[in-house]
Write a protein that holds these residues in place. Structure first.
Motif, PDB file in Angstrom:
ATOM      1  N   TYR A  92     -29.864  77.771 -45.514  1.00 59.23           N
ATOM      2  CA  TYR A  92     -29.927  76.570 -46.347  1.00 59.23           C
ATOM      3  C   TYR A  92     -28.918  75.530 -45.831  1.00 59.23           C
ATOM      4  O   TYR A  92     -29.198  74.329 -45.750  1.00 59.23           O
ATOM      5  CB  TYR A  92     -29.612  76.970 -47.789  1.00 59.23           C
ATOM      6  CG  TYR A  92     -30.191  76.081 -48.867  1.00 59.23           C
ATOM      7  CD1 TYR A  92     -30.862  74.901 -48.572  1.00 59.23           C
ATOM      8  CD2 TYR A  92     -30.060  76.426 -50.202  1.00 59.23           C
ATOM      9  CE1 TYR A  92     -31.373  74.105 -49.577  1.00 59.23           C
ATOM     10  CE2 TYR A  92     -30.575  75.640 -51.218  1.00 59.23           C
ATOM     11  CZ  TYR A  92     -31.216  74.471 -50.900  1.00 59.23           C
ATOM     12  OH  TYR A  92     -31.709  73.688 -51.895  1.00 59.23           O
ATOM     13  N   LEU A  93     -27.716  76.008 -45.467  1.00 59.25           N
ATOM     14  CA  LEU A  93     -26.715  75.112 -44.877  1.00 59.25           C
ATOM     15  C   LEU A  93     -27.214  74.587 -43.529  1.00 59.25           C
ATOM     16  O   LEU A  93     -27.033  73.418 -43.191  1.00 59.25           O
ATOM     17  CB  LEU A  93     -25.398  75.868 -44.642  1.00 59.25           C
ATOM     18  CG  LEU A  93     -24.571  76.269 -45.860  1.00 59.25           C
ATOM     19  CD1 LEU A  93     -23.451  77.222 -45.433  1.00 59.25           C
ATOM     20  CD2 LEU A  93     -23.966  75.049 -46.532  1.00 59.25           C
ATOM     21  N   LEU A  94     -27.871  75.474 -42.804  1.00 63.31           N
ATOM     22  CA  LEU A  94     -28.321  75.133 -41.458  1.00 63.31           C
ATOM     23  C   LEU A  94     -29.266  73.933 -41.462  1.00 63.31           C
ATOM     24  O   LEU A  94     -29.161  73.040 -40.620  1.00 63.31           O
ATOM     25  CB  LEU A  94     -29.000  76.363 -40.829  1.00 63.31           C
ATOM     26  CG  LEU A  94     -29.525  76.227 -39.411  1.00 63.31           C
ATOM     27  CD1 LEU A  94     -28.415  75.867 -38.441  1.00 63.31           C
ATOM     28  CD2 LEU A  94     -30.187  77.536 -38.963  1.00 63.31           C
ATOM     29  N   PRO A 136     -25.992  61.661 -29.771  1.00 67.70           N
ATOM     30  CA  PRO A 136     -26.676  62.963 -29.638  1.00 67.70           C
ATOM     31  C   PRO A 136     -26.673  63.757 -30.945  1.00 67.70           C
ATOM     32  O   PRO A 136     -25.825  63.522 -31.818  1.00 67.70           O
ATOM     33  CB  PRO A 136     -25.856  63.682 -28.562  1.00 67.70           C
ATOM     34  CG  PRO A 136     -24.581  62.940 -28.444  1.00 67.70           C
ATOM     35  CD  PRO A 136     -24.793  61.558 -28.941  1.00 67.70           C
ATOM     36  N   GLU A 137     -27.633  64.677 -31.065  1.00 65.49           N
ATOM     37  CA  GLU A 137     -27.790  65.424 -32.325  1.00 65.49           C
ATOM     38  C   GLU A 137     -26.530  66.199 -32.702  1.00 65.49           C
ATOM     39  O   GLU A 137     -26.204  66.337 -33.867  1.00 65.49           O
ATOM     40  CB  GLU A 137     -28.993  66.368 -32.238  1.00 65.49           C
ATOM     41  CG  GLU A 137     -30.322  65.616 -32.250  1.00 65.49           C
ATOM     42  CD  GLU A 137     -31.522  66.516 -32.466  1.00 65.49           C
ATOM     43  OE1 GLU A 137     -31.346  67.693 -32.836  1.00 65.49           O
ATOM     44  OE2 GLU A 137     -32.650  66.043 -32.240  1.00 65.49           O
ATOM     45  N   TRP A 138     -25.803  66.689 -31.696  1.00 70.63           N
ATOM     46  CA  TRP A 138     -24.625  67.508 -32.031  1.00 70.63           C
ATOM     47  C   TRP A 138     -23.568  66.692 -32.763  1.00 70.63           C
ATOM     48  O   TRP A 138     -22.809  67.227 -33.569  1.00 70.63           O
ATOM     49  CB  TRP A 138     -24.052  68.196 -30.791  1.00 70.63           C
ATOM     50  CG  TRP A 138     -23.458  67.297 -29.741  1.00 70.63           C
ATOM     51  CD1 TRP A 138     -24.081  66.800 -28.640  1.00 70.63           C
ATOM     52  CD2 TRP A 138     -22.120  66.796 -29.688  1.00 70.63           C
ATOM     53  NE1 TRP A 138     -23.226  66.025 -27.903  1.00 70.63           N
ATOM     54  CE2 TRP A 138     -22.008  66.002 -28.518  1.00 70.63           C
ATOM     55  CE3 TRP A 138     -20.999  66.936 -30.509  1.00 70.63           C
ATOM     56  CZ2 TRP A 138     -20.827  65.346 -28.155  1.00 70.63           C
ATOM     57  CZ3 TRP A 138     -19.813  66.292 -30.142  1.00 70.63           C
ATOM     58  CH2 TRP A 138     -19.735  65.500 -28.988  1.00 70.63           C
ATOM     59  N   LEU A 150     -18.934  77.049 -41.951  1.00 74.08           N
ATOM     60  CA  LEU A 150     -19.510  75.794 -41.438  1.00 74.08           C
ATOM     61  C   LEU A 150     -19.495  75.763 -39.917  1.00 74.08           C
ATOM     62  O   LEU A 150     -20.449  75.296 -39.294  1.00 74.08           O
ATOM     63  CB  LEU A 150     -18.738  74.598 -41.987  1.00 74.08           C
ATOM     64  CG  LEU A 150     -19.227  74.040 -43.331  1.00 74.08           C
ATOM     65  CD1 LEU A 150     -18.397  72.830 -43.733  1.00 74.08           C
ATOM     66  CD2 LEU A 150     -20.698  73.662 -43.299  1.00 74.08           C
ATOM     67  N   ILE A 151     -18.426  76.274 -39.320  1.00 74.89           N
ATOM     68  CA  ILE A 151     -18.370  76.311 -37.845  1.00 74.89           C
ATOM     69  C   ILE A 151     -19.492  77.212 -37.317  1.00 74.89           C
ATOM     70  O   ILE A 151     -20.207  76.865 -36.384  1.00 74.89           O
ATOM     71  CB  ILE A 151     -16.981  76.811 -37.364  1.00 74.89           C
ATOM     72  CG1 ILE A 151     -15.926  75.750 -37.680  1.00 74.89           C
ATOM     73  CG2 ILE A 151     -16.993  77.145 -35.882  1.00 74.89           C
ATOM     74  CD1 ILE A 151     -14.487  76.225 -37.527  1.00 74.89           C
ATOM     75  N   VAL A 167     -22.626  75.902 -34.998  1.00 71.23           N
ATOM     76  CA  VAL A 167     -22.939  76.450 -33.665  1.00 71.23           C
ATOM     77  C   VAL A 167     -24.415  76.866 -33.606  1.00 71.23           C
ATOM     78  O   VAL A 167     -25.124  76.567 -32.640  1.00 71.23           O
ATOM     79  CB  VAL A 167     -22.002  77.641 -33.334  1.00 71.23           C
ATOM     80  CG1 VAL A 167     -22.458  78.369 -32.080  1.00 71.23           C
ATOM     81  CG2 VAL A 167     -20.574  77.150 -33.157  1.00 71.23           C
ATOM     82  N   ILE A 168     -24.904  77.515 -34.695  1.00 69.63           N
ATOM     83  CA  ILE A 168     -26.330  77.904 -34.694  1.00 69.63           C
ATOM     84  C   ILE A 168     -27.209  76.660 -34.605  1.00 69.63           C
ATOM     85  O   ILE A 168     -28.230  76.645 -33.931  1.00 69.63           O
ATOM     86  CB  ILE A 168     -26.690  78.688 -35.980  1.00 69.63           C
ATOM     87  CG1 ILE A 168     -25.872  79.958 -36.093  1.00 69.63           C
ATOM     88  CG2 ILE A 168     -28.176  79.049 -35.977  1.00 69.63           C
ATOM     89  CD1 ILE A 168     -26.152  80.735 -37.367  1.00 69.63           C
TER      90      ILE A 168
END
Lengths: 487, 70
Positions: free
Chosen positions: A134-136, A155-157, A374-375, A379-380
């Motif tokens: 859900y966070l993702l 960029p998306e990151w 969150l980290i 990363v995922i």
């Protein structure tokens, strides 16, 4: 210009967190539950805003792009009935028990209800695990939005990182009171901007009627449900919104209410709010097939933002970007806070680590835990190419399948810890099984039958709850009386 | 449960049944500028809001605030 509007918006949101911090007392109850002082309007906005996520904006438009207008009936229409009914039946009762016994989290509520340490620990792990997808979707949505509204310059990151940092900042500063205030502000923002956006885009495309006439000519299948959904899929999808009864962040917002009556406005206004928010993205997703044909799978996550940047670039794109961020952050913040609270209350305090800590130090440990989560999620998000709609559906499937727990806790005196443990174990085993079966297949249903996995897992978890309870010794009346008044 | 609770439950169950509009399943007609299935579900949500207003009046657990005030 677009980027400036989003940056200003981010500072505004952090500012609200700072202002609410000025009003915050130093007690844990104020930080975690806003001192149980939230009235009807803020409760509606925070519950609704918390539940409206990237799933509602980017996920729904992306799904409508592939499967047409049926998405509106599939999700918001049934959610507009089931979610307020869940709030109606469960919310005030959970609030009353929580206030009477001083509960802050779901885990302590259920652990105490059945007097089981094992159940508490198991639920902590399962709930945290189910919140992660859900966070993702929120972090992914931040990346997609910022990337699209800046035409790929950012960029998306970076977008995902910005979302994580801003949410962490204002949750850390303002606690649940800050989160509720920011949610209220953000919910109003994304409801108004959604309506303005769809009006501007469709007027520039020649009007809704003209656009739908073009869709009817070029992709008529998107205007009906035949071929896009099976009837059994439609019928069983209706179990998904039961997840609202088991979201840990939703449960915390329930406990923050000032009175049981504070829930009335939420129950009554919820269907109208959800219709207002879901209609624009579904229409824009369908219209997007005309301007951006050929998107595959998760590529359609960005269709809403693509439509805005094509038809209404500049200020409106910036405002819409802010609106999407508002929707995403108004969910992420509550999820983040609930995870931190559960860690503080159910691990640090419950297992005695917090005995020698001040309130501030206890809260800090929760923040460190949340930062770690969150980290991990961030990363995922850098590698995930999954559809937002798909990811959210799997997360909701797990929460919905746990629904028998909360119903039994509030209404079934004969339920036991053995039943509750059997129920949670069944959900874990079947969810992992079906998730592995459906990996990489966005149209997965059980054995290709059209039946959503949620229906099977929910049926099994209900049976496990009943059979497990009836086969074990009845619970102590004294404990049960604290939760359910004797008849 | 009192008769008022049963009426509220019956209304909500009826709304659940009405969500399954099989008769419009393959219908892609445009009505008032929108696909008919979408118009149906927009109307459905308005009616749902009305039903919830009625259900709250009929079956709200008023005793919870009364107990809390004691």
């Amino acid at each position: 210009m677009t980027l400036s509007i989003i940056v200003v918006y981010m500072f505004l949101v952090i500012g609200i967190g700072v202002v609410s911090n000025r009003l915050l007392s130093s007690s844990g109850e104020d930080y975690f539950l806003a001192a149980r002082s939230i009235g009807p309007f803020v409760l509606l906005m925070s519950l609704f805003g918390t539940n409206m996520t990237a799933f509602a904006l980017l996920g729904s438009s992306g799904e409508a792009y592939h499967t047409g207008i049926g998405v509106f009936g599939l999700m918001p229409a049934i959610s507009g009935l089931v979610i307020p009914t869940v709030f109606f039946v469960l919310g005030p009762r959970a609030w009353a028990i929580g206030k009477r016994h001083g509960y802050t989290t779901q885990v302590e509520f259920f652990r105490d209800r059945w007097g089981s340490e094992a159940l508490g620990l198991m639920l902590f792990v399962v709930l945290v695990g189910l919140v992660i997808p859900y966070l993702l979707i929120g972090v992914m949505a931040g990346g997609v939005t910022l990337n699209q509204v800046t035409a790929g310059q950012v960029p998306e990151w970076v977008g995902g990182l910005v979302i994580c940092v801003v949410v962490m900042s204002y949750v850390t500063i303002g606690g649940l009171r800050g989160t509720a205030w920011v949610n209220t502000f953000q919910t109003i923002i994304f409801m108004v901007l959604g309506a303005v956006t769809v009006a501007v885009v469709f007027s520039r495309m020649g009007g809704v009627g003209a656009v739908m006439a073009r869709v009817a000519a070029e992709a008529p299948a998107l205007l009906a449900r035949e071929g896009n959904f099976s009837r059994i899929h439609w019928f069983t999808y209706a179990f998904i919104p039961l997840s609202a009864g088991m979201f840990p962040h939703m449960f915390m917002h329930w406990l923050s209410a000032k009175r049981a009556d504070s829930f009335k406005l939420t129950v009554q206004a919820y269907p109208l709010c959800i219709a207002l928010v879901w209609l624009p993205p579904v229409l824009l997703g369908v219209a997007g097939t005309l301007d951006f044909p050929g998107l595959i799978g998760g590529q359609s996550n960005s269709i809403l933002v693509r439509m805005i940047t094509l038809h209404a670039p500049g200020v409106l794109a910036g405002l819409l970007g802010a609106g999407v961020f508002a929707a995403v952050m108004s969910s992420l913040d509550s999820q983040v806070l609930s995870l931190g609270t559960m860690f503080t209350q159910d691990v640090v305090d419950h297992y005695g680590f917090g005995d020698r800590m001040t309130d501030k130090r206890r809260i800090a440990t929760g923040r460190i835990f949340v930062a770690g989560i969150l980290i991990f999620v961030y990363v995922i998000s850098l590698f995930s190419q999954r559809s937002i709609f798909d990811l959210a559906t799997w997360s909701f499937t797990g929460f919905a399948a746990l629904f028998p727990i909360v119903v039994a806790a509030l209404f079934w005196r004969r339920s036991t810890k053995a039943g509750a443990l059997a129920c949670v174990s069944t959900v874990v085993v079947l969810w992992v099984y079906f998730f592995s079966q459906g990996w990489g297949n966005r149209a997965y249903t059980v054995g290709g039958s059209g039946v959503m996995a949620v229906a099977v897992i929910l049926a099994a978890s209900t049976i496990a709850m009943i059979v497990g309870s009836l086969l074990s010794a009845p619970p102590e009346a004294e404990r049960v009386n604290r939760f359910i008044a004797p008849s | 449960m009192s008769s008022k609770h049963w009426i509220a439950a019956g209304l909500l169950a009826t709304m659940y049944v009405l969500h399954n509009d099989w008769w419009l399943w393959s219908d892609s007609r445009i009505v008032a500028g929108l696909p008919i299935g979408l118009v149906y579900h927009m109307t459905y949500m308005l009616v749902t809001a009305g039903v919830l207003v009625v259900a709250v009046r009929l079956a709200w657990p008023n005793h919870l605030d009364a107990e809390d005030n004691r």
